[in-house]
Design a protein around this motif. Structure first.
Motif, mmCIF file in Angstrom:
data_model
loop_
_atom_site.group_PDB
_atom_site.id
_atom_site.type_symbol
_atom_site.label_atom_id
_atom_site.label_comp_id
_atom_site.label_asym_id
_atom_site.label_seq_id
_atom_site.Cartn_x
_atom_site.Cartn_y
_atom_site.Cartn_z
ATOM 1 N N VAL A 74 0.937 -1.155 0.132
ATOM 2 C CA VAL A 74 0.081 -0.066 0.043
ATOM 3 C C VAL A 74 0.916 1.257 0.186
ATOM 4 C CG1 VAL A 74 -1.573 1.268 1.332
ATOM 5 C CG2 VAL A 74 -1.634 -1.175 1.389
ATOM 6 N N GLN A 75 0.603 2.225 -0.693
ATOM 7 C CA GLN A 75 1.333 3.375 -0.748
ATOM 8 C C GLN A 75 0.525 4.591 -0.435
ATOM 9 O OE1 GLN A 75 3.284 3.216 -5.088
ATOM 10 N NE2 GLN A 75 5.153 3.306 -3.773
ATOM 11 N N VAL A 76 0.877 5.314 0.368
ATOM 12 C CA VAL A 76 0.459 6.517 1.321
ATOM 13 C C VAL A 76 1.183 7.951 0.793
ATOM 14 C CG1 VAL A 76 1.514 6.288 3.521
ATOM 15 C CG2 VAL A 76 -0.733 7.341 3.295
ATOM 16 N N ASN A 77 0.378 8.901 0.606
ATOM 17 C CA ASN A 77 0.909 10.188 0.303
ATOM 18 C C ASN A 77 1.488 10.801 1.187
ATOM 19 O OD1 ASN A 77 -1.532 10.566 1.652
ATOM 20 N ND2 ASN A 77 -2.300 12.122 0.230
ATOM 21 N N ASP A 78 1.040 10.662 2.542
ATOM 22 C CA ASP A 78 1.901 11.503 3.563
ATOM 23 C C ASP A 78 2.105 10.511 4.751
ATOM 24 O OD1 ASP A 78 2.767 12.917 5.853
ATOM 25 O OD2 ASP A 78 1.112 14.502 5.479
ATOM 26 N N PHE A 79 3.608 9.955 4.490
ATOM 27 C CA PHE A 79 3.872 8.949 5.420
ATOM 28 C C PHE A 79 4.147 9.149 6.797
ATOM 29 C CE2 PHE A 79 7.492 6.188 6.757
ATOM 30 C CZ PHE A 79 6.875 4.663 6.657
ATOM 31 N N MET A 80 4.809 10.312 7.011
ATOM 32 C CA MET A 80 4.967 10.750 8.478
ATOM 33 C C MET A 80 3.747 10.946 9.014
ATOM 34 S SD MET A 80 7.875 10.860 10.005
ATOM 35 C CE MET A 80 9.546 9.760 9.046
ATOM 36 N N ALA A 81 2.653 11.686 8.333
ATOM 37 C CA ALA A 81 1.263 11.831 9.324
ATOM 38 C C ALA A 81 0.964 10.427 9.476
ATOM 39 C CB ALA A 81 0.413 12.688 8.213
#
Ligand SMILES: *Cc1c(COP(=O)(O)O)cnc(C)c1O
Ligand SMILES: [Zn+2]
Length: 393
Positions: free
Chosen positions: A166-173
């Motif tokens: 799964v790829q996410v746009n705001d990883f740190m959040a």
């Protein structure tokens, strides 16, 4: 052993239920009773499982049997450069190539013991590889969540173990947010600050001190999970009377992402998020570390410190580890040597001191990142004898 969670900071305790953070916000870890250490080490256990009497699971599964048991290598060739007597604890020799396998081995073995089908990791690299590889070998389903800008070569290195990606746009959040709902999911996340992971990763401290107790241990730090684990292992050994003074812990970051070093320099008790700069130290580019305060405490309480090094110092250290120690480590795993170099320059380590550098991950995964100057000698096959004979004259 009783499975109780406790907070290193405020001392609150909780039953072991996979809650990962204390009400005060700090990460939790599993309490270990030092009297458990009175028994002999299980010599027959493979790798880190010789210490299974201190772990929340007894039986390793899959490639978990191969976790830990890495060599501690004296490297006199680096003594001058490091201004001390240098040893390398080489974590690149783990099944998936990084120290993360120690924690994954405990997390996955726990999932098998408790019949939890799904495991997960939030990671852009070694963590995802380690959890996916361990899960594959133990018939667990695995989901890895990655930043959407993960380079293709790394994506393939992870995908070979066939997790759900799964790829996410705001990883740190998401890294911050996951704690709010992870305990409600039927997925056992084995992220950096998870108590089961800390238990596995603390075994490196036991292994080092079983050989000898160094004056200092130097390691890279990103989320702070590894540093917390090493500190926990050392404290347990001390409480059990197995060692006297705890080695000083020096934690090293890259200047491109150094929130923990920044808090240390400013004398603060808490770590604040920073921005990220350009760097090839992909494994340690964490700008908002979940175990940052705990790692900071580990460095202070042991009389060590936190520092950051430049990209060029890191590259030079990586190249020296190859050419002087014969080890191929990734750039992030070379920052301890760069850090030791500046500690020696500042007189914070002495030449008579024994210092263990933890090289946390292999360089064989990212050979494309290597900067190596090379000028091969081109010869005609007819000149081979003369060339080789000439070399050794
Ligand atoms: C994960 C990782 C680190 C940092 O460990 P933390 O527990 O996040 O502090 C350092 N080096 C390598 C090679 C890693 O993969
Ligand atoms: Zn607390």
């Amino acid at each position: 052993m009783s499975h109780q969670l406790s907070c290193y900071d405020c001392g609150r305790t909780y039953p072991f239920d996979q809650r990962t953070r204390c009400e005060c916000g700090e990460p939790l870890w599993i309490d270990t009773d030092p009297s458990d250490f009175s028994g002999p080490v299980d010599q027959s256990g493979p790798g880190m499982w010789r210490y299974s009497y201190t772990l929340p699971v007894d039986t390793p599964v899959g490639i978990g049997v191969a976790a830990g048991g890495t060599p501690l290598i004296p490297v006199p060739n680096l003594d001058k450069y490091g201004g001390s007597t240098v040893f390398i604890k080489d974590e690149s020799e783990q099944p998936s190539g990084s120290f993360k396998d120690r924690g994954s081995a405990v997390g996955i073995s726990y999932a098998v013991e408790e019949d939890i089908k799904w495991v997960g990791a939030l990671s852009s690299g070694n963590m995802a590889m380690s959890v996916a590889a361990n899960a594959a070998s133990a018939d667990r389903k695995c989901v890895v969540i990655l930043p959407d800008d993960t380079p293709d070569s790394r994506l393939r290195a992870i995908a070979q173990y066939e997790p759900t990606v799964v790829q996410v746009n705001d990883f740190m959040a998401l890294n911050q947010k996951l704690a709010e709902f992870e305990s409600e999911l039927d997925i056992e996340f084995i992220n950096a600050q998870v108590p089961l992971r800390i238990e596995g990763q603390k075994t490196i401290a036991y292994e080092i001190c079983e050989e000898f107790v160094p004056d200092a241990i130097v390691l890279p730090v990103a989320s702070g999970g590894h540093a917390s684990a090493v500190w926990k292992g050392l404290q347990e050994l001390q409480e059990a009377g197995r060692i006297g003074d705890v080695p000083r812990l020096y934690l090293v970051q890259t200047k491109a992402a150094d929130p923990i070093a920044e808090a240390y320099r400013q004398g603060k008790d808490t770590v604040s998020p920073t921005s990220v700069g350009d760097s090839i130290a992909f494994s340690i580019l964490n700008t908002d570390p979940l175990s940052g305060n705990r790692a900071l405490t580990a460095a202070r309480e042991t009389g060590g410190g936190v520092l950051s090094v430049s990209e060029s110092a890191m590259k030079e250290a990586r190249s020296r580890i190859a050419s002087s120690a014969g080890l191929c480590v990734e750039p992030s795993a070379a920052v301890p040597l760069a850090g030791l170099r500046s500690l020696a320059d500042r007189g914070e380590v002495e030449s008579i001191e024994d210092v263990v550098l933890i090289t946390t991950g292999t360089g064989f995964k990212e050979l494309g990142l290597l900067e190596v100057d090379i000028e091969p000698k081109s010869i005609d096959v007819g000149d081979a004898y003369d060339t080789l004979a000439g070399l050794v004259e």
